[in-house]
Design a protein around this motif. Structure first.
Motif, PDB file in Angstrom:
ATOM      1  N   UNK A  57       0.837  -1.201   0.000  1.00 30.15           N
ATOM      2  CA  UNK A  57       0.000   0.000   0.000  1.00 30.15           C
ATOM      3  C   UNK A  57       0.869   1.246   0.000  1.00 30.15           C
ATOM      4  N   UNK A  58       0.508   2.199  -0.857  1.00 28.92           N
ATOM      5  CA  UNK A  58       1.169   3.496  -0.880  1.00 28.92           C
ATOM      6  C   UNK A  58       0.206   4.511  -0.292  1.00 28.92           C
ATOM      7  N   UNK A  59       0.756   5.449   0.458  1.00 25.52           N
ATOM      8  CA  UNK A  59      -0.066   6.441   1.129  1.00 25.52           C
ATOM      9  C   UNK A  59       0.278   7.829   0.621  1.00 25.52           C
ATOM     10  N   UNK A  60      -0.756   8.552   0.189  1.00 27.18           N
ATOM     11  CA  UNK A  60      -0.568   9.935  -0.257  1.00 27.18           C
ATOM     12  C   UNK A  60      -1.252  10.849   0.759  1.00 27.18           C
ATOM     13  N   UNK A  61      -0.484  11.769   1.316  1.00 31.80           N
ATOM     14  CA  UNK A  61      -1.013  12.678   2.336  1.00 31.80           C
ATOM     15  C   UNK A  61      -1.107  14.097   1.791  1.00 31.80           C
ATOM     16  N   UNK A  62      -2.282  14.704   1.971  1.00 36.54           N
ATOM     17  CA  UNK A  62      -2.487  16.109   1.592  1.00 36.54           C
ATOM     18  C   UNK A  62      -2.740  16.856   2.885  1.00 36.54           C
ATOM     19  N   UNK A  63      -1.984  17.899   3.121  1.00 37.71           N
ATOM     20  CA  UNK A  63      -2.206  18.590   4.385  1.00 37.71           C
ATOM     21  C   UNK A  63      -2.184  20.096   4.251  1.00 37.71           C
ATOM     22  N   UNK A  64      -2.851  20.732   5.220  1.00 33.91           N
ATOM     23  CA  UNK A  64      -2.834  22.193   5.405  1.00 33.91           C
ATOM     24  C   UNK A  64      -3.251  22.972   4.176  1.00 33.91           C
ATOM     25  N   UNK A  65      -4.382  22.612   3.587  1.00 30.18           N
ATOM     26  CA  UNK A  65      -4.830  23.385   2.433  1.00 30.18           C
ATOM     27  C   UNK A  65      -6.178  24.043   2.686  1.00 30.18           C
ATOM     28  N   UNK A  66      -6.454  25.034   1.855  1.00 28.33           N
ATOM     29  CA  UNK A  66      -7.706  25.764   1.942  1.00 28.33           C
ATOM     30  C   UNK A  66      -7.977  26.393   0.574  1.00 28.33           C
ATOM     31  N   UNK A  67      -9.201  26.454   0.078  1.00 30.00           N
ATOM     32  CA  UNK A  67     -10.407  25.861   0.661  1.00 30.00           C
ATOM     33  C   UNK A  67     -10.430  24.347   0.463  1.00 30.00           C
ATOM     34  N   UNK A  68     -11.521  23.712   0.902  1.00 29.02           N
ATOM     35  CA  UNK A  68     -11.626  22.265   0.716  1.00 29.02           C
ATOM     36  C   UNK A  68     -11.887  21.939  -0.745  1.00 29.02           C
ATOM     37  N   UNK A  69     -11.894  20.665  -1.074  1.00 25.83           N
ATOM     38  CA  UNK A  69     -12.196  20.254  -2.447  1.00 25.83           C
ATOM     39  C   UNK A  69     -11.011  19.721  -3.218  1.00 25.83           C
ATOM     40  N   UNK A  70      -9.993  19.240  -2.520  1.00 24.24           N
ATOM     41  CA  UNK A  70      -8.844  18.651  -3.221  1.00 24.24           C
ATOM     42  C   UNK A  70      -9.204  17.263  -3.740  1.00 24.24           C
ATOM     43  N   UNK A  71      -8.847  16.993  -4.997  1.00 24.85           N
ATOM     44  CA  UNK A  71      -9.114  15.689  -5.602  1.00 24.85           C
ATOM     45  C   UNK A  71      -7.802  14.936  -5.756  1.00 24.85           C
ATOM     46  N   UNK A  72      -7.870  13.630  -5.576  1.00 19.01           N
ATOM     47  CA  UNK A  72      -6.669  12.809  -5.672  1.00 19.01           C
ATOM     48  C   UNK A  72      -6.866  11.743  -6.740  1.00 19.01           C
ATOM     49  N   UNK A  73      -5.865  11.553  -7.589  1.00 22.93           N
ATOM     50  CA  UNK A  73      -5.886  10.401  -8.485  1.00 22.93           C
ATOM     51  C   UNK A  73      -4.495   9.784  -8.501  1.00 22.93           C
ATOM     52  N   UNK A  74      -4.434   8.542  -8.905  1.00 24.10           N
ATOM     53  CA  UNK A  74      -3.183   7.796  -8.904  1.00 24.10           C
ATOM     54  C   UNK A  74      -2.839   7.328 -10.308  1.00 24.10           C
ATOM     55  N   UNK A  75      -1.569   7.377 -10.651  1.00 22.32           N
ATOM     56  CA  UNK A  75      -1.141   6.709 -11.872  1.00 22.32           C
ATOM     57  C   UNK A  75       0.021   5.785 -11.556  1.00 22.32           C
ATOM     58  N   UNK A  76       0.050   4.682 -12.299  1.00 23.60           N
ATOM     59  CA  UNK A  76       1.121   3.702 -12.186  1.00 23.60           C
ATOM     60  C   UNK A  76       1.723   3.558 -13.572  1.00 23.60           C
ATOM     61  N   UNK A  77       2.990   3.931 -13.689  1.00 24.19           N
ATOM     62  CA  UNK A  77       3.684   3.899 -14.981  1.00 24.19           C
ATOM     63  C   UNK A  77       2.886   4.604 -16.074  1.00 24.19           C
ATOM     64  N   UNK A  78       2.260   5.717 -15.705  1.00 26.31           N
ATOM     65  CA  UNK A  78       1.595   6.542 -16.710  1.00 26.31           C
ATOM     66  C   UNK A  78       0.120   6.262 -16.923  1.00 26.31           C
ATOM     67  N   UNK A  79      -0.405   5.140 -16.430  1.00 22.10           N
ATOM     68  CA  UNK A  79      -1.844   4.921 -16.601  1.00 22.10           C
ATOM     69  C   UNK A  79      -2.572   5.068 -15.288  1.00 22.10           C
ATOM     70  N   UNK A  80      -3.760   5.638 -15.388  1.00 25.16           N
ATOM     71  CA  UNK A  80      -4.512   5.903 -14.165  1.00 25.16           C
ATOM     72  C   UNK A  80      -4.989   4.612 -13.515  1.00 25.16           C
ATOM     73  N   UNK A  81      -4.909   4.590 -12.195  1.00 27.56           N
ATOM     74  CA  UNK A  81      -5.346   3.433 -11.422  1.00 27.56           C
ATOM     75  C   UNK A  81      -6.559   3.853 -10.596  1.00 27.56           C
ATOM     76  N   UNK A  82      -7.637   3.084 -10.694  1.00 24.32           N
ATOM     77  CA  UNK A  82      -8.807   3.407  -9.876  1.00 24.32           C
ATOM     78  C   UNK A  82      -9.118   2.277  -8.905  1.00 24.32           C
ATOM     79  N   UNK A  83      -8.709   1.066  -9.262  1.00 22.43           N
ATOM     80  CA  UNK A  83      -8.969  -0.089  -8.406  1.00 22.43           C
ATOM     81  C   UNK A  83      -8.009  -0.065  -7.221  1.00 22.43           C
TER      82      UNK A  83
END
Length: 116
Positions: free
Chosen positions: A24-50
């Motif tokens: 498992x890889x963990x991505x942390x987003x901290x100390x931002x404003x306003x709310x509404x940050x979106x996160x997506x992941x890519x593995x070797x250039x292709x998006x991963x949703x699973x």
């Protein structure tokens, strides 16, 4: 209020974890404003949703944070090389990336090193 970009950090799986059957890889987003940050992941250039689990945003003192975990099978982790956590906040993209070949060899336990 002012727009504050999230600080984004990407933590690779621990060697302990990889000894199981998933990583498992963990991505942390901290100390931002306003709310509404979106996160997506890519593995070797292709998006991963699973295998992606992104937390709800939590607020403290007017700043927001959230985390996202990408869980992969051990086989997928072993074949992948470049992992990117991409964050979009207030229309501006940011990313934190992790290249597996840059993993310090000290992370390899003596046992697996002896077997290889």
């Amino acid at each position: 209020g002012p727009t504050v970009k999230p600080s984004v950090s990407l933590l690779p799986p621990s060697s302990l974890q990889i000894s199981g059957d998933s990583a498992a890889l963990l991505c942390l987003l901290s100390s931002y404003s306003p709310q509404g940050a979106q996160v997506s992941w890519t593995l070797d250039g292709s998006e991963v949703t699973e295998g992606v689990q992104t937390s709800a945003e939590s607020e403290q003192g007017g700043r927001y944070s959230r985390s996202s975990v990408l869980t992969l099978s051990k086989a997928r982790w072993e074949t992948g090389e470049l992992y990117v956590c991409r964050v979009t906040h207030d229309g501006a993209p940011q990313e934190a990336s992790f290249q597996k070949s840059q993993l310090c060899s000290a992370d390899v336990s003596p046992v697996s090193a002896a077997l290889s």
